[in-house]
Write a protein that holds these residues in place. Structure first.
Motif, PDB file in Angstrom:
ATOM      1  N   GLY A 159       0.828  -1.201   0.000  1.00  0.00           N
ATOM      2  CA  GLY A 159       0.000   0.000   0.000  1.00  0.00           C
ATOM      3  C   GLY A 159       0.865   1.255   0.000  1.00  0.00           C
ATOM      4  N   PHE A 160       0.284   2.348  -0.454  1.00  0.00           N
ATOM      5  CA  PHE A 160       1.029   3.606  -0.490  1.00  0.00           C
ATOM      6  C   PHE A 160       0.136   4.738  -0.007  1.00  0.00           C
ATOM      7  CE2 PHE A 160       2.626   7.461  -2.612  1.00  0.00           C
ATOM      8  CZ  PHE A 160       3.965   7.402  -2.245  1.00  0.00           C
ATOM      9  N   ILE A 161       0.670   5.568   0.861  1.00  0.00           N
ATOM     10  CA  ILE A 161      -0.098   6.735   1.303  1.00  0.00           C
ATOM     11  C   ILE A 161       0.565   7.976   0.742  1.00  0.00           C
ATOM     12  CG2 ILE A 161      -0.979   8.040   3.269  1.00  0.00           C
ATOM     13  CD1 ILE A 161      -1.061   5.506   4.854  1.00  0.00           C
ATOM     14  N   LYS A 162      -0.178   8.667  -0.082  1.00  0.00           N
ATOM     15  CA  LYS A 162       0.358   9.839  -0.756  1.00  0.00           C
ATOM     16  C   LYS A 162       0.481  11.035   0.183  1.00  0.00           C
ATOM     17  CE  LYS A 162      -2.846   9.373  -4.110  1.00  0.00           C
ATOM     18  NZ  LYS A 162      -3.578   9.615  -5.376  1.00  0.00           N
ATOM     19  N   GLY A 163       1.383  11.931  -0.183  1.00  0.00           N
ATOM     20  CA  GLY A 163       1.566  13.136   0.617  1.00  0.00           C
ATOM     21  C   GLY A 163       0.673  14.262   0.131  1.00  0.00           C
ATOM     22  N   HIS A 164       0.817  15.401   0.730  1.00  0.00           N
ATOM     23  CA  HIS A 164       0.028  16.576   0.359  1.00  0.00           C
ATOM     24  C   HIS A 164       0.286  16.927  -1.097  1.00  0.00           C
ATOM     25  CE1 HIS A 164      -1.691  20.532   0.327  1.00  0.00           C
ATOM     26  NE2 HIS A 164      -2.054  20.432   1.584  1.00  0.00           N
ATOM     27  N   PRO A 165      -0.786  17.031  -1.875  1.00  0.00           N
ATOM     28  CA  PRO A 165      -0.591  17.297  -3.300  1.00  0.00           C
ATOM     29  C   PRO A 165       0.058  18.647  -3.581  1.00  0.00           C
ATOM     30  CG  PRO A 165      -2.923  17.395  -2.696  1.00  0.00           C
ATOM     31  CD  PRO A 165      -2.198  16.871  -1.509  1.00  0.00           C
ATOM     32  N   GLY A 166       0.061  19.533  -2.615  1.00  0.00           N
ATOM     33  CA  GLY A 166       0.701  20.828  -2.815  1.00  0.00           C
ATOM     34  C   GLY A 166       2.219  20.761  -2.705  1.00  0.00           C
ATOM     35  N   HIS A 167       2.735  19.665  -2.204  1.00  0.00           N
ATOM     36  CA  HIS A 167       4.185  19.523  -2.061  1.00  0.00           C
ATOM     37  C   HIS A 167       4.745  18.695  -3.215  1.00  0.00           C
ATOM     38  CE1 HIS A 167       3.155  20.931   1.880  1.00  0.00           C
ATOM     39  NE2 HIS A 167       4.392  20.883   2.306  1.00  0.00           N
ATOM     40  N   ALA A 168       5.763  19.247  -3.820  1.00  0.00           N
ATOM     41  CA  ALA A 168       6.354  18.586  -4.979  1.00  0.00           C
ATOM     42  C   ALA A 168       6.823  17.174  -4.651  1.00  0.00           C
ATOM     43  CB  ALA A 168       7.527  19.417  -5.481  1.00  0.00           C
ATOM     44  N   ALA A 169       7.376  17.010  -3.477  1.00  0.00           N
ATOM     45  CA  ALA A 169       7.935  15.710  -3.116  1.00  0.00           C
ATOM     46  C   ALA A 169       6.876  14.612  -3.159  1.00  0.00           C
ATOM     47  CB  ALA A 169       8.564  15.787  -1.729  1.00  0.00           C
ATOM     48  N   SER A 170       5.632  14.987  -2.910  1.00  0.00           N
ATOM     49  CA  SER A 170       4.570  13.991  -2.919  1.00  0.00           C
ATOM     50  C   SER A 170       4.502  13.266  -4.250  1.00  0.00           C
ATOM     51  CB  SER A 170       3.217  14.658  -2.644  1.00  0.00           C
ATOM     52  OG  SER A 170       3.246  15.332  -1.417  1.00  0.00           O
ATOM     53  N   HIS A 171       4.543  14.021  -5.307  1.00  0.00           N
ATOM     54  CA  HIS A 171       4.429  13.417  -6.630  1.00  0.00           C
ATOM     55  C   HIS A 171       5.655  12.577  -6.961  1.00  0.00           C
ATOM     56  CE1 HIS A 171       2.081  17.315  -6.749  1.00  0.00           C
ATOM     57  NE2 HIS A 171       1.188  16.359  -6.684  1.00  0.00           N
ATOM     58  N   ALA A 172       6.802  13.113  -6.614  1.00  0.00           N
ATOM     59  CA  ALA A 172       8.036  12.377  -6.903  1.00  0.00           C
ATOM     60  C   ALA A 172       8.045  11.038  -6.162  1.00  0.00           C
ATOM     61  CB  ALA A 172       9.243  13.218  -6.503  1.00  0.00           C
ATOM     62  N   ARG A 173       7.564  11.055  -4.935  1.00  0.00           N
ATOM     63  CA  ARG A 173       7.582   9.811  -4.162  1.00  0.00           C
ATOM     64  C   ARG A 173       6.597   8.797  -4.724  1.00  0.00           C
ATOM     65  NH1 ARG A 173       8.259  12.865   1.764  1.00  0.00           N
ATOM     66  NH2 ARG A 173      10.167  13.932   1.081  1.00  0.00           N
ATOM     67  N   LEU A 174       5.461   9.278  -5.142  1.00  0.00           N
ATOM     68  CA  LEU A 174       4.489   8.362  -5.740  1.00  0.00           C
ATOM     69  C   LEU A 174       5.072   7.727  -7.000  1.00  0.00           C
ATOM     70  CD1 LEU A 174       1.733   7.067  -6.131  1.00  0.00           C
ATOM     71  CD2 LEU A 174       0.934   9.188  -7.202  1.00  0.00           C
ATOM     72  N   LYS A 175       5.709   8.563  -7.806  1.00  0.00           N
ATOM     73  CA  LYS A 175       6.306   8.035  -9.031  1.00  0.00           C
ATOM     74  C   LYS A 175       7.392   7.017  -8.725  1.00  0.00           C
ATOM     75  CE  LYS A 175       5.358  11.970 -12.047  1.00  0.00           C
ATOM     76  NZ  LYS A 175       5.935  13.265 -12.465  1.00  0.00           N
ATOM     77  N   GLY A 176       8.151   7.288  -7.696  1.00  0.00           N
ATOM     78  CA  GLY A 176       9.210   6.356  -7.318  1.00  0.00           C
ATOM     79  C   GLY A 176       8.623   5.018  -6.894  1.00  0.00           C
ATOM     80  N   TYR A 177       7.557   5.100  -6.151  1.00  0.00           N
ATOM     81  CA  TYR A 177       6.867   3.876  -5.715  1.00  0.00           C
ATOM     82  C   TYR A 177       6.419   3.081  -6.931  1.00  0.00           C
ATOM     83  CZ  TYR A 177       2.440   1.495  -4.386  1.00  0.00           C
ATOM     84  OH  TYR A 177       1.415   0.610  -4.232  1.00  0.00           O
TER      85      TYR A 177
END
Lengths: 354, 354
Positions: free
Chosen positions: B201-219
């Motif tokens: 499972g993956f829990i995404k971060g705040h969509p306003g933070h750039a790192a959130s998207h990068a981490r999702l992509k990495g996952y």
DNA sequence: TTGTACGCGTTATCAA
DNA sequence: TTGATAACGCGTACAA
């Protein structure tokens, strides 16, 4: 996301330089002298309503903000409040900082953060250097620095107002903000007793912090009040850190007869008790009740969440800022005492399983 | 405790006022002009060794420290670094602040803390007011403010150097410090896969933070690399807060087939997963592995302690301060990328009990 | 290598 | 109720 500047090229627009307006600009636009502008900005009396309005309009038009450095140079009021701390006991400092920051913003002050090692042999020099350089309008002193004589003396000599947060002893001419740690610890202990606990462990705080002693005394007072004898072996030494809490908890867990409840002097150590309990497969709160102190964030990110005593950290520091901005030094010994509050959550229950 | 001032009376000694030495005092004592003192203090060249020594001696004798306000007024260098943040996501900011504070002290700078609401309609005015008033030598921008165009533009217009921490996209002329979030998230996910997990499972971060998207992509990249299909239902939305992590975790727990591991985009949310697991009596790591991100304090105060990815927050902000003090704006686009590190603790294990 | 004189943007003193 | 002018302490052209 709103990328008004050219996101496609990845380049920031070469915006035209915009120098902040100065007091002269405002004076010219309002058709008055700079002194009058100064009067309006600093809310001094003796300005006609018409003039005041004109100046304020000019201020608004030019987005004028007085330069902090110029103010600091020219007057005693530097519009800078310093928050001085030693131990970055994260949650505690974070709470204080937040409150100070908010109040500073409301009042038009800036907050700067300084860290000092209270055990340093050159502490006196360090604080003096700080004051010489940054000339704060006032300083907020957190434990244990608020009890360091060299710090207090340096502040006195520099005629820098300060407010001590949760100090060990009251000193004339040195305003303080605190809670009644003794009473608060009594309340927590009494609550556990009320739940039916008789064998209540206690984890002491860092001996360098005044609150540690007050809380221990409060714990003992509640015991006495309930007719429960104080058992030294139920008292373990901690230092406010999670790690020290783990060690203290293990000491208590190693007792032949384990306590049915443990009251730790702060939340970090209480969280450590919770972690230790899990490690040893002791169920909380069924087999062990745990209570903390401070009501910092950590108590809300554990499971069960911590029963604790709320210390209004941000209100305390906000009040400290307000006192400082009111030239607190002149008004005699101000000793503000804020209220605490027992926060009952899931980490406590009657003994013997629920 | 050492109470050199009269503890018995509870009164602070009326210490003689001691005005900090000024540059003139030093010049007089050293028998040189103030310009020479200035040269020595600011480490400028073209001073003879003998003169330098004499000046330094005088500085020492008088405990001279240049007045920050006078310096700020007279020159561009204000010796003030501002740390600008929006969301007081405690652990994250605390880490950054600590690093910035240490480096500032080493370099003789002072750290100002300022908080701004990135959603405020008057954000542009607020940042402008800040800059007009406090004229920092440079600013450190944390997410999501580091991606707010109005903030960047205001800084540009005021010619105030800044460094962006973990920004969304790189912009020419805007130095950054970050880690490779994509790669780091891949590493965490791959580690879980290596343990034998397939349903992660993956829990995404705040969509306003750039790192959130990068981490999702990495996952997702790690999943793809391992030939595991991406399952949208295993992805829950969080907002970096503990509370949001609880909600996301409950969503994941409600799935017919629960994941055997959950990777949360930050430690606070991972701690929430741990708490939720305990609430539902799901054992960690035996029945559920949990991994976080950031390696903030919270990961060390849970039990089991969190497996996470260490983001060197204090090094990042320390580096930011150094860049700022080196007039970073002139050197072209500096994009510092610091290393991350997988920190394996007790919250992860092979699936299906240990 | 060193020093003189001016300016930075305010507040404060005093006179108007 | 207002305004001219001198501090405040330091950096910096520019001169020596």
């Amino acid at each position: 996301l709103d990328n008004t500047h050219k996101a496609h090229s990845g380049r920031i627009e070469a915006a035209p330089e915009k120098k902040p307006a100065r007091i002269d600009d405002v004076a010219r636009l309002a058709g008055v002298s700079i002194k009058t502008v100064s009067r309006v900005v600093n809310q001094e009396p003796n300005v006609s309503d018409a003039t005041r309005a004109a100046v304020l309009a000019a201020v608004e038009t030019l987005s004028y903000r007085p330069n902090m450095f110029a103010r600091g140079l020219a007057s005693e009021r530097s519009y800078v409040i310093g928050l001085l701390y030693d131990n970055p006991c994260a949650g505690y400092i974070a709470g204080l900082q937040q409150g100070a920051l908010n109040r500073c913003r409301e009042l038009g002050y800036h907050l700067f953060i300084e860290q000092l090692d209270s055990d340093s042999p050159v502490l006196a020099d360090a604080i003096q250097a700080l004051l010489s350089e940054s000339r704060p309008h006032g300083m907020i002193l957190t434990p244990p620095l608020c009890d360091a004589p060299v710090v207090l003396n340096a502040l006195e000599r520099n005629r820098t107002p300060f407010v001590r947060i949760a100090p060990e002893k009251f000193l004339a001419g040195a305003p303080t903000v605190s809670i009644d740690d003794h009473r608060a610890a009594m309340d927590v202990t009494s609550y556990l007793i009320g739940l039916g606990h008789r064998r209540i462990g206690f984890i002491k705080g860092h001996p360098g912090h005044a609150a540690s002693h007050a809380r221990l005394k409060g714990y003992r007072a509640a015991l006495t009040q309930a007719g429960i004898p104080f058992m030294p072996e139920l008292c373990a030494q901690g230092y406010f850190s999670f790690q020290s809490g783990m060690e203290a908890a293990e000491t208590l867990f190693a007792l032949e007869e384990r306590p049915t409840a443990i009251f730790a002097s702060n939340d970090d150590m209480a969280a450590a008790v919770l972690a230790t309990a899990q490690k040893f497969r002791v169920r909380t709160p069924q087999e062990l009740s745990v209570a903390g102190f401070d009501d910092t964030l950590v108590g809300r990110v554990t499971w069960p969440r911590l029963t604790t005593c709320r210390q209004p950290l941000s209100e305390m520091s906000a009040e400290a800022v307000s006192m400082l901005t009111r030239c607190a030094m002149d008004d005699g010994p101000a000793e503000h005492r804020l209220g605490h509050e027992l926060v009952v959550r899931e980490s406590t229950a009657p003994p013997g399983g629920g």
